[in-house]
Structure formats: structure tokens, C-alpha cells
Design a protein around this motif. Structure first.
Motif, PDB file in Angstrom:
ATOM      1  N   ALA A   2       0.823  -1.214   0.000  1.00  0.00           N
ATOM      2  CA  ALA A   2       0.000   0.000   0.000  1.00  0.00           C
ATOM      3  C   ALA A   2       0.853   1.258   0.000  1.00  0.00           C
ATOM      4  O   ALA A   2       0.427   2.307  -0.487  1.00  0.00           O
ATOM      5  CB  ALA A   2      -0.934   0.003   1.209  1.00  0.00           C
ATOM      6  N   GLY A   3       2.080   1.165   0.518  1.00  0.00           N
ATOM      7  CA  GLY A   3       2.968   2.316   0.558  1.00  0.00           C
ATOM      8  C   GLY A   3       3.795   2.532  -0.689  1.00  0.00           C
ATOM      9  O   GLY A   3       4.437   3.568  -0.842  1.00  0.00           O
ATOM     10  N   ILE A   4       3.816   1.577  -1.601  1.00  0.00           N
ATOM     11  CA  ILE A   4       4.585   1.720  -2.836  1.00  0.00           C
ATOM     12  C   ILE A   4       3.999   2.882  -3.629  1.00  0.00           C
ATOM     13  O   ILE A   4       2.793   2.902  -3.911  1.00  0.00           O
ATOM     14  CB  ILE A   4       4.571   0.409  -3.649  1.00  0.00           C
ATOM     15  CG1 ILE A   4       5.331  -0.686  -2.885  1.00  0.00           C
ATOM     16  CG2 ILE A   4       5.176   0.609  -5.042  1.00  0.00           C
ATOM     17  CD1 ILE A   4       5.229  -2.065  -3.504  1.00  0.00           C
ATOM     18  N   PRO A   5       4.814   3.878  -3.989  1.00  0.00           N
ATOM     19  CA  PRO A   5       4.279   5.060  -4.671  1.00  0.00           C
ATOM     20  C   PRO A   5       3.453   4.742  -5.922  1.00  0.00           C
ATOM     21  O   PRO A   5       2.445   5.395  -6.178  1.00  0.00           O
ATOM     22  CB  PRO A   5       5.534   5.862  -5.012  1.00  0.00           C
ATOM     23  CG  PRO A   5       6.478   5.538  -3.901  1.00  0.00           C
ATOM     24  CD  PRO A   5       6.242   4.067  -3.645  1.00  0.00           C
ATOM     25  N   LEU A   6       3.820   3.729  -6.683  1.00  0.00           N
ATOM     26  CA  LEU A   6       3.060   3.400  -7.894  1.00  0.00           C
ATOM     27  C   LEU A   6       1.691   2.789  -7.596  1.00  0.00           C
ATOM     28  O   LEU A   6       0.876   2.627  -8.507  1.00  0.00           O
ATOM     29  CB  LEU A   6       3.862   2.469  -8.795  1.00  0.00           C
ATOM     30  CG  LEU A   6       4.843   3.179  -9.721  1.00  0.00           C
ATOM     31  CD1 LEU A   6       5.815   2.198 -10.347  1.00  0.00           C
ATOM     32  CD2 LEU A   6       4.106   3.943 -10.796  1.00  0.00           C
ATOM     33  N   ALA A   7       1.414   2.480  -6.335  1.00  0.00           N
ATOM     34  CA  ALA A   7       0.084   1.960  -5.981  1.00  0.00           C
ATOM     35  C   ALA A   7      -1.001   2.978  -6.283  1.00  0.00           C
ATOM     36  O   ALA A   7      -2.157   2.616  -6.480  1.00  0.00           O
ATOM     37  CB  ALA A   7       0.045   1.549  -4.507  1.00  0.00           C
ATOM     38  N   GLU A   8      -0.627   4.259  -6.356  1.00  0.00           N
ATOM     39  CA  GLU A   8      -1.616   5.299  -6.675  1.00  0.00           C
ATOM     40  C   GLU A   8      -1.962   5.323  -8.153  1.00  0.00           C
ATOM     41  O   GLU A   8      -3.008   5.836  -8.541  1.00  0.00           O
ATOM     42  CB  GLU A   8      -1.109   6.656  -6.215  1.00  0.00           C
ATOM     43  CG  GLU A   8      -1.038   6.741  -4.700  1.00  0.00           C
ATOM     44  CD  GLU A   8      -0.856   8.155  -4.202  1.00  0.00           C
ATOM     45  OE1 GLU A   8      -1.209   9.099  -4.921  1.00  0.00           O
ATOM     46  OE2 GLU A   8      -0.373   8.289  -3.069  1.00  0.00           O
ATOM     47  N   LEU A   9      -1.091   4.777  -8.996  1.00  0.00           N
ATOM     48  CA  LEU A   9      -1.354   4.753 -10.439  1.00  0.00           C
ATOM     49  C   LEU A   9      -1.782   3.376 -10.937  1.00  0.00           C
ATOM     50  O   LEU A   9      -2.436   3.266 -11.959  1.00  0.00           O
ATOM     51  CB  LEU A   9      -0.092   5.156 -11.217  1.00  0.00           C
ATOM     52  CG  LEU A   9       0.372   6.595 -11.114  1.00  0.00           C
ATOM     53  CD1 LEU A   9       1.690   6.775 -11.846  1.00  0.00           C
ATOM     54  CD2 LEU A   9      -0.681   7.538 -11.669  1.00  0.00           C
TER      55      LEU A   9
END
Length: 118
Positions: free
Chosen positions: A97-104
Motif C-alpha cells: 500500500a505504501g509503494i508510490p506506484l500503488a496510486e497509479l
């Protein structure tokens, strides 16, 4: 137990980022990887080159078959991965959930299979 967090997304979304947003995503991703490394959880994290550079290999009747690109025709492509070691599934889910690409895109969390006798 070892887990891999497979990072999926659409390359077109990455290409659509402004240079500043792309640089921020890279910096945020590297910082996150360093934080995981400092916590002792990280085994390895890597971004992958474009799906355009990928080859898919099969062996049928003893012959090697190579095709361009990924095997499945999907909207999202495998963009990278993070391999960690954790005591239970909850930690890898939090890390994913903390991986920055999880937002994309999407992060798939999967335990590593230990082959018996290896």
C-alpha cells in the motif's frame, strides 16, 4: 517468509507524467526502497524496462518459441517488483500500500514458494 509485491500499471500513464512528476515518482520510489532496506525487510526492488523490450518464451515439443512482448494481452503491464521478508501477510500488504506506484496501478502480493528439498 518471503513475499514479492508485483507492481502493475499502464506504461502510458507513466509516459503521460510531466518531467517534474516523473522525477518525483522516481525519488519517492527510491526513498521508499531505502526505508524498507533500513527496516531490514527489503530483499530486492527493481523497476523493469518497457514492455516493448520484453520477450515471452515457451517450449513446445522440445522447441523454443519466442514472441515479442508479454504473454497476456492486458491493459496493465508488470512494471517492477519489491521482494521482502516478513513474518506474516499483513506486513507485505502494508508495504504494498505504501509503494508510490500503488496510486497509479495495482500491487499484487504473493508469497514465494519454497520448493521442498531445495
Amino acid at each position: 517468509m518471503k513475499y514479492v509485491c508485483l507492481v502493475y500499471g499502464e506504461e502510458k500513464d507513466l509516459h503521460a507524467l510531466t518531467p517534474a512528476k516523473s522525477a518525483k515518482l522516481d525519488a519517492d520510489s527510491l526513498a521508499y526502497d531505502r526505508a524498507l532496506e533500513e527496516s531490514g525487510l527489503l530483499i530486492v526492488a527493481q523497476a523493469l524496462q518497457s514492455v516493448k523490450t520484453a520477450k515471452t518464451v515457451r517450449r513446445r515439443q522440445g522447441k523454443r518459441l519466442v514472441i515479442d512482448g508479454p504473454f497476456a494481452e492486458t491493459k496493465e503491464q508488470l512494471l517492477g517488483f519489491v521482494m521482502i521478508e516478513a513474518g506474516d501477510l499483513e506486513a507485505p500488504l502494508d508495504i504494498a500500500a505504501g509503494i508510490p506506484l500503488a496510486e497509479l496501478g495495482t500491487i499484487e502480493v504473493r508469497a514465494i514458494y519454497d520448493i521442498p528439498g531445495s
